[in-house]
Design an enzyme around this catalytic site. Structure first.
Site, PDB file in Angstrom:
ATOM      1  N   GLU A 154       8.114  11.273   8.728  1.00  0.00           N
ATOM      2  CA  GLU A 154       6.728  11.372   8.274  1.00  0.00           C
ATOM      3  C   GLU A 154       6.213  12.813   8.330  1.00  0.00           C
ATOM      4  O   GLU A 154       5.461  13.240   7.468  1.00  0.00           O
ATOM      5  CB  GLU A 154       5.819  10.439   9.093  1.00  0.00           C
ATOM      6  N   TYR A 156      -2.852  10.585   9.640  1.00  0.00           N
ATOM      7  CA  TYR A 156      -1.857   9.929   8.801  1.00  0.00           C
ATOM      8  C   TYR A 156      -0.586   9.597   9.597  1.00  0.00           C
ATOM      9  O   TYR A 156      -0.109   8.461   9.609  1.00  0.00           O
ATOM     10  CB  TYR A 156      -1.495  10.806   7.587  1.00  0.00           C
ATOM     11  N   ASP A 175      -1.827   7.628   2.658  1.00  0.00           N
ATOM     12  CA  ASP A 175      -1.256   8.820   2.022  1.00  0.00           C
ATOM     13  C   ASP A 175      -1.669   8.806   0.553  1.00  0.00           C
ATOM     14  O   ASP A 175      -2.436   7.929   0.126  1.00  0.00           O
ATOM     15  CB  ASP A 175       0.269   8.885   2.215  1.00  0.00           C
ATOM     16  N   CYS A 231       2.161  -1.767 -14.577  1.00  0.00           N
ATOM     17  CA  CYS A 231       1.329  -2.895 -14.143  1.00  0.00           C
ATOM     18  C   CYS A 231       2.012  -4.225 -14.387  1.00  0.00           C
ATOM     19  O   CYS A 231       1.826  -5.179 -13.637  1.00  0.00           O
ATOM     20  CB  CYS A 231      -0.021  -2.850 -14.856  1.00  0.00           C
ATOM     21  N   CYS A 263       3.822  -5.321 -11.450  1.00  0.00           N
ATOM     22  CA  CYS A 263       3.099  -5.193 -10.182  1.00  0.00           C
ATOM     23  C   CYS A 263       2.703  -6.552  -9.617  1.00  0.00           C
ATOM     24  O   CYS A 263       2.186  -7.403 -10.344  1.00  0.00           O
ATOM     25  CB  CYS A 263       1.847  -4.341 -10.412  1.00  0.00           C
TER      26      CYS A 263
HETATM   27  S1  SF4 Z   1      -2.219  -1.792  -8.540  1.00  0.00           S
HETATM   28 FE1  SF4 Z   1      -0.715  -2.701  -9.909  1.00  0.00          FE
HETATM   29  S2  SF4 Z   1      -1.911  -3.540 -11.582  1.00  0.00           S
HETATM   30 FE2  SF4 Z   1      -3.237  -2.116 -10.510  1.00  0.00          FE
HETATM   31  S3  SF4 Z   1      -2.962  -0.177 -11.567  1.00  0.00           S
HETATM   32 FE3  SF4 Z   1      -1.484  -0.201  -9.916  1.00  0.00          FE
HETATM   33  S4  SF4 Z   1       0.378  -0.960 -10.861  1.00  0.00           S
HETATM   34 FE4  SF4 Z   1      -1.313  -1.522 -12.202  1.00  0.00          FE
END
Ligand code: SF4
Length: 371
Positions: A52, A135, A153, A212, A215
């Site tokens: 770290e 941190y 971070d 995304c 995600c």
């Molecule tokens: S948290 Fe997930 S859904 Fe939201 S912007 Fe980041 S990658 Fe995209």
């Protein structure tokens, strides 16, 4: 606190749902890192702390080799505490601020000598160790001791700003992001949760083009829903870096050794070796050698080399003119003579290694890359 564009509690999944999704994702996609414990295992606090501190200024990819080298040379915190500071500084070269390496060594000594080689588990106690800030204390508490600490971070700030559509710019948004991160931190597997947040930011919720679609939070992400995720976190514009300019003196003696000296312990490149120089001042043009002679380490015929050496520090650019001089005897100087072909063994910061390469290239002694 989050601004008016933040998601409302009614439209977002609850913290428990987000935590579960994230841990499920982490169990399938966690990164393998040299300092990370295998799934279900306990990380070595020494490894966590060391990595770290190293990661504060550079990337995971760059730190890997340094980390392996450090633990091969100093397998325990006791070994690092017993190491010679110059050896540690040399091994640190290329990892950024040397004040961190000095604090690393100091901290190892405190842990080895005052604490029987055991790192404290509590965030607050960790913060009392040299060089351990908010941190690092949170990261060690969470990752090494599975404490529910909010590890903030850059990756985590970005993920949380997007998840909650926080549009307030950094650094002003930091306190609000910390509150949101704490609210998201579970009591169950908090260490894995912290590492999962880091991994999500490093591999999915990346600064550019977040993925995304992959995600685990895509369904509940307010930033994505508002279509503003790519612009978050917002940042206050940085002030422009000034340019400082200086003359560096490369003084060679009758035996072909060059003069280096140690910088003051405090301040920029503290305790590192350097070639003597005139003041590093903001000014519109490079100073002529004559204008810097008051700072020259000897009275001799100084000759300016063609070309400019450039280096960028966090807060300023530096441009250097290099003046070369010779002395046929060894005057009583504040510094040390080092044979030119042994310069690579000195704890020279990158900026001074650039100066050495410049001189070697001008002298036709091999490629500009081998001092
Ligand atoms: S948290 Fe997930 S859904 Fe939201 S912007 Fe980041 S990658 Fe995209």
């Amino acid at each position: 606190m989050p601004d008016s564009s933040s998601s409302s509690p009614d439209s977002s999944p609850g913290a428990a749902d987000l935590q579960r999704r994230l841990l499920d994702w982490y169990d399938r996609h966690r990164r393998t890192l040299p300092w990370r414990a295998p799934p279900g295992g306990r990380a070595d606090p020494y490894h966590v702390w060391l990595s770290e501190i190293m990661l504060q200024q550079t990337t995971v990819a760059a730190v890997g080799a340094y980390f392996r080298d450090f633990v091969a040379r100093w397998p325990t915190v006791q070994d690092l505490a017993d190491a010679d500071l110059d050896d540690v500084l040399r091994a640190w070269a290329g990892l950024g601020y040397y004040a961190r390496a000095r604090n690393l060594h100091k901290c190892a000594r405190v842990v080895a000598h005052d604490r029987g080689g055991r790192f404290p588990e509590d965030e607050e106690e960790l913060r009392r160790l040299p060089g351990v800030g908010d941190y690092t204390a949170a990261a060690v508490a969470a990752i090494a001791f599975d404490r529910p600490a909010a590890v903030m971070d850059g990756n985590v700030e970005r993920v949380v700003a997007r998840l909650h559509a926080v549009t307030q710019p950094l650094p002003d948004a930091k306190p609000a992001l910390k509150v949101l991160t704490s609210a998201l931190t579970p009591a169950y597997r908090p260490g894995d949760h912290a590492q999962a947040m880091m991994d999500l930011g490093a591999t999915i919720c990346t600064p550019r083009k977040p993925k995304c679609i992959l995600c685990p939070w895509s369904g509940g992400c307010a930033g994505r829903r508002a279509g503003i995720e790519a612009g978050l976190p917002a940042k206050r514009p940085k002030p422009e870096r000034p340019t400082r300019r200086a003359v560096i003196f490369w003084l060679v003696n009758g035996k072909g050794a060059v003069l280096i000296r140690r910088r003051p312990e405090k301040g920029l490149l503290g305790g590192m070796m350097e070639f003597p120089s005139g003041p590093w001042e903001p000014r519109p043009d490079l100073p002529e050698v004559e204008a810097a002679l008051d700072s020259a380490p000897a009275r001799t015929a100084w000759k300016a080399l063609p070309g400019i050496v450039r280096h960028t520090f966090t807060h300023f650019h530096l441009e250097m003119r290099v003046a070369v001089g010779r002395v046929g005897y060894e005057p009583p100087l504040n510094g040390r003579w080092v044979p030119v072909d042994q310069l690579g063994e000195e704890a020279l910061p990158t900026v001074m290694a650039k100066v050495a390469r410049h001189v070697m290239a001008a002298a036709g002694r091999g490629p500009a890359g081998s001092p």
